[in-house]
Design an enzyme around this catalytic site. Structure first.
Site, short mmCIF file in Angstrom:
data_model
loop_
_atom_site.label_atom_id
_atom_site.label_comp_id
_atom_site.label_asym_id
_atom_site.label_seq_id
_atom_site.Cartn_x
_atom_site.Cartn_y
_atom_site.Cartn_z
N GLU A 17 60.68 70.36 43.53
CA GLU A 17 60.62 71.81 43.58
C GLU A 17 59.42 72.33 42.79
OE1 GLU A 17 61.45 72.40 39.76
OE2 GLU A 17 61.78 74.31 40.74
N HIS A 286 74.29 75.49 43.15
CA HIS A 286 73.82 75.57 41.76
C HIS A 286 74.56 74.61 40.85
CE1 HIS A 286 71.26 78.70 43.03
NE2 HIS A 286 72.27 79.47 43.41
N SER A 288 75.68 71.75 41.78
CA SER A 288 75.20 70.39 42.06
C SER A 288 73.96 70.07 41.21
CB SER A 288 74.90 70.21 43.55
OG SER A 288 73.71 70.89 43.89
N ASP A 289 73.14 71.10 40.89
CA ASP A 289 71.96 70.88 40.05
C ASP A 289 72.36 70.45 38.64
OD1 ASP A 289 70.70 71.97 42.21
OD2 ASP A 289 70.32 73.91 41.26
N GLN A 290 73.55 70.93 38.20
CA GLN A 290 73.94 70.74 36.81
C GLN A 290 74.72 69.46 36.57
OE1 GLN A 290 73.11 73.17 34.53
NE2 GLN A 290 72.11 74.31 36.17
N HIS A 311 66.33 71.34 43.89
CA HIS A 311 66.56 71.05 42.47
C HIS A 311 67.32 69.74 42.31
CE1 HIS A 311 65.44 75.23 41.58
NE2 HIS A 311 65.35 74.83 40.33
#
Lengths: 346, 545
Positions: A17, A286, A288-290, A311
């Site tokens: 990204e 979102h 899944s990014d964390q 991300h």
């Protein structure tokens, strides 16, 4: 974690990204693995390339927590070198200017603090509700409960909200290091509620009411409330939508913006939550990014999500570059068209 | 983290910064904006404000800055101005502030914020910063195009050290190269008189298209200067045409007019076709007429007309041709004398004599021999793709010779060029050694042979040689100069009395009676010479006639 511990890992900041995510992931992984890295072409394609204040805040926070030597930590710098030492827990205060996100700083240092030799108490000043970053509501209600389920002891209190542009938010986080259990999150489980909360500060009440009205019209709400925040820190508005299930909670936040009507803010947020409700996978974009770094700390795990975001893919690439774990992303058997299973093995 | 903490100094804008209530976040406030740029990290903000009048504003700004930029320390300085539009007052107050402020440029970077305060304040900031009373760069903040919440607009940092700007620095460098240094072919000449003259020529060249007259001995660099002037003017778009160079000494007889002015078909026998002529070729460009004193009288008349009217008829034609060119003329003759002798048209001379520059010979510019030596070596390297260097001793020895009285350099820079070319060619492995230099100085001595002991190098000392023979070595150089001039007069005079009158004219005018011829005879006697003997020797030397 890996054999080539001392050699400096070279990372290209323009891959994936191409923004700050690769920096934060690399900082977190470097602290965990002890492996130094050099990141080049930081934010190469952006109109203002290189490190901005909020990225610098992450680098400085990581340097403190990770006891690291840093080169090139300057505004506008497109290359940094980071050589971590021993992670240390303790008392930290971080400040993010220009209403930058406090949550991104937390995201950077939290994995390391979970591995530190002592408990930590950190305070972060800056923004809590930023356009291109997880909000404190999201971290508190969607992310931290999953972390708690994995065994992590993390307490977050939002003392003050901080909205763009005035900032002024203040959050306190207490972290007790300890081992994490693997997480396997494949189903949402039964629905336990769908709430809408309109946050308002120094703005007329009707803004919140109009937002809640739209939310009630678009979503089968089980509860809705308006919350007025203490005045004096610049105007702010957010519509927080919270979909709770037995296994997971999804948070979608619409942020009020000058020149954007309350109705538009609410419609956009509702549209986003409805798409989550429709696709059926437990982990939203979102979240899944964390989740990858906690899974890494736990030594493994898996979750089902919708289409992988850039991300997420950047995170996977950095984890692979550090040789920290094997991550596979494959269509999930339950719904191979729309669901993907992300598995991490160390 | 080596980067120095950034400190911003500025006025609080009592208008722009003064907004209250939550709606203040919808306004662009320059001082608050300083804390909001995502790519500007300010460690400290020094705010100048009349605290008694603006206590509340100060508190609001402090609060809001702490919020948007928690890492910035804000210091307020009570700053009272009775009239912020009074130049003297504002300047004095800011000057005083600058003197008392503990600047630590080793450890901090400073920016002076100029977007707040009156225009007078802005001017004072600028002046004091440019004069380095504030060792700072300027910070200019600008509002967003449309007032939107959260948009802090943009900012620019202006460094008044212009050398730091690539484009400006390049422009300055180019400007310099274009002017004096360019005219000197990039040779760093040291002679102050010569450098001053080049500056004058440059000024004239840039401002005027009037003809120029370059005087000076052969090889002094007239032709190269003319070409450089052309290049300079062309690079400034003053001239679009070509550089045309003509040595008038080569234009003799019937061909001269045709070569210069062109001819029509059948203008004279053999004129098979048309010829445009050199003046036409130089249209829009620069015409350099070297040795203009050699131009015939007819051509001089036509040239004058061509300069004045920018039109002239080609030979044999009646339809005029137009050509607008910049004229530079060169000569090593005394044109004023040529006018007296009727060999040069007075009106043309007057026209040319507006900008007259004398290019001294190499001998008169001894301090420029060294830079020219380097230039010639570089030129050799460029032409032959071979870099030649002197070893240190050889270089010193050559320069010592080149600047000595023995080196007369009659051919000036042309001689120097030839000399360097010879040495460079003979140098083995790219090094000019002492041996090569010694051979070369001996060679130059032989080449200049007859003129070596002379003053002007124009052959009069051959007369000295002829009348004195080997005895010349017994005469001091001091006396030789005087004797040489005396002999020259004797050679040209009809009689001893005639010579005496010429030689002692100044004292003759003061005294009632004198015997100049006798005085001359006594003088010659000291060297064992007779008047008649000198005249005979002079007649035997054909070059003196």
């Amino acid at each position: 974690m890996n054999t080539k511990k001392d050699s400096e890992l070279l990372l290209d900041g323009s891959q994936g990204e191409g923004g700050g995510q690769i920096l934060r992931s690399a900082l977190a992984l470097s602290m965990l693995s002890g492996r130094p890295f050099r990141l080049t072409k930081i934010r190469a394609g952006r109109s203002k390339p290189g490190l901005m204040r909020q990225h610098l805040a992450c680098v400085r926070a990581a340097a403190l927590v990770g006891n690291a030597q840093v080169e090139g930590a300057e505004i506008g710098s497109t290359e940094i070198g980071f050589r971590p030492g021993t992670i240390r827990g303790g008392q930290f205060e971080f400040k993010v200017g220009s209403a930058g996100s406090t949550m991104l700083v937390l995201q950077t240092v939290l994995p390391a603090l979970l591995r530190a030799d002592a408990p930590s108490r950190i305070s972060i000043e800056g923004g809590t509700h930023n356009m291109l970053a997880p909000t404190s509501d999201f971290i508190a209600d969607a992310f931290l409960p999953l972390l708690a389920r994995m065994g992590a002891q993390v307490q977050m209190t939002v003392e003050r909200h901080g909205f763009f542009p005035a900032g002024g938010g203040l959050v306190h986080v207490e972290v007790r290091p300890g081992p994490l259990q693997p997480l396997h999150l494949h189903e949402r489980g039964a629905s336990t509620g769908l709430e809408a909360i309109a946050l308002l500060r120094s703005l007329p009440q009707h803004i919140g009411e109009r937002e809640l009205e739209i939310a009630a019209r678009r979503l089968p709400l089980t509860a809705s409330a308006r919350r007025d925040l203490s005045a004096g820190f610049g105007p702010g508005n957010a519509l927080v939508l919270k979909a709770s299930y037995a296994n997971v909670t999804e948070i979608v936040v619409g942020l009020g913006e000058h020149g954007l009507s309350a109705e538009s803010v609410a419609e956009n947020a509702c549209r986003e939550l409805r798409s989550y409700l429709a696709h059926g996978a437990p982990v939203g974009e979102h979240l899944s990014d964390q989740l990858l770094l906690p899974l890494l700390l736990a030594g493994g795990g898996s979750f089902v999500t919708g289409r992988p975001s850039s991300h997420l893919e950047t995170n996977v690439a950095v984890i692979h570059a550090f040789g920290a774990a094997q991550v596979s992303i494959a269509p999930d058997q339950g719904n191979p068209q729309q669901h993907f299973r992300v598995s991490l093995e160390t | 983290m080596q980067i120095k903490p950034l400190v911003v100094i500025g006025f609080v804008g009592t208008v722009l910064d003064a907004a209250t209530g939550p709606a203040r976040w919808e306004r662009w406030r320059p001082t608050v904006a300083i804390g909001m740029y995502e790519d500007l990290a300010v460690a400290r903000l020094e705010l100048l404000l009349d605290e008694r009048r603006f206590t509340k504003l100060a508190a609001t700004l402090r609060h809001d800055l702490a919020q948007v930029s928690p890492e910035t320390q804000v210091q307020i300085h009570d700053f009272h101005l009775a009239d912020p539009w009074d130049f003297e007052q504002v300047f004095a107050a800011l000057h005083e502030f600058a003197r008392s402020y503990p600047f630590d440029v080793e450890r901090e970077d400073y920016l002076v914020h100029i977007s707040t305060g009156t225009h007078v304040a802005q001017i004072c900031w600028f002046l004091l910063t440019e004069a380095r009373f504030f060792p700072a760069r300027l910070l200019q903040t600008s509002p967003p195009p449309k007032q939107r919440t959260g948009d802090c607009g943009s900012y620019a940092v202006i460094d008044l050290d212009l050398a730091r700007y690539d484009r400006i620095a390049q422009r300055f460098a180019r400007e310099r190269a274009d002017t004096a240094s360019f005219l000197k072919s990039g040779i760093a000449t040291l002679s102050p008189a010569f450098n001053r003259m080049i500056e004058q020529i440059e000024r004239v060249a840039v401002r005027s298209r009037a003809p120029m007259l370059l005087l000076g001995p052969t090889g002094a660099g007239k032709s190269m200067l003319a070409r450089n002037l052309f290049e300079l003017k062309r690079s400034r778009h003053d001239l679009k045409g070509r550089f045309v160079e003509v040595n008038c000494a080569t234009l003799r007889g019937d061909g001269a007019g045709s070569a210069l002015f062109g001819h029509v078909r059948g203008a004279f026998t053999g004129a098979q076709g048309e010829r445009a002529g050199l003046l036409k070729s130089a249209d829009g460009g620069l015409l350099f007429l070297d040795e203009i004193g050699e131009l015939g009288l007819d051509e001089q008349a036509m040239l004058l007309r061509a300069i004045e009217d920018k039109r002239f008829p080609p030979l044999g034609g009646d339809r005029e041709v137009s050509s607008d060119f910049q004229l530079i003329a060169g000569t090593n003759r005394d044109l004023a004398e040529a006018v007296l002798q009727g060999r040069f048209r007075e009106d043309l001379y007057a026209r040319l004599n507006l900008w007259t520059f004398y290019l001294p010979g190499l001998k008169e510019r001894a301090e420029d021999i060294e830079p020219n030596l380097d230039f010639e070596l570089e030129r050799f390297a460029r032409l032959n793709s071979e870099r030649i260097t002197f070893n240190r001793e050889a270089r010193e020895r050559y320069l010592r010779f080149a600047m000595s009285v023995d080196a007369t350099w009659p051919g000036n820079f042309r001689d120097l060029g030839a000399s360097v070319t010879r040495m460079a060619t003979l140098a083995s492995q790219g090094r000019i050694t002492v041996e090569v230099v010694d051979e070369e100085t001996a060679r130059l001595g032989r080449l200049w042979g007859h003129s070596r002991r002379g003053v002007a190098g124009n052959g009069h000392d051959s007369l000295l040689q002829a009348v004195l023979g080997d005895a010349i070595g017994e005469i001091d150089r001091f006396d030789r100069v005087q004797l040489c001039e005396v002999l020259r007069v004797c050679a040209a005079a009809r009689s001893a009395s005639d010579a005496g009158r010429t030689l002692f004219q100044a004292s003759r005018e003061k005294r009632t009676s004198s015997n100049d011829a006798d005085r001359l005879r006594k003088y010659l006697k000291r060297f064992g010479l007779e008047f008649a003997q000198v005249q005979a020797a002079a007649k035997a030397l054909p070059s003196l006639k």
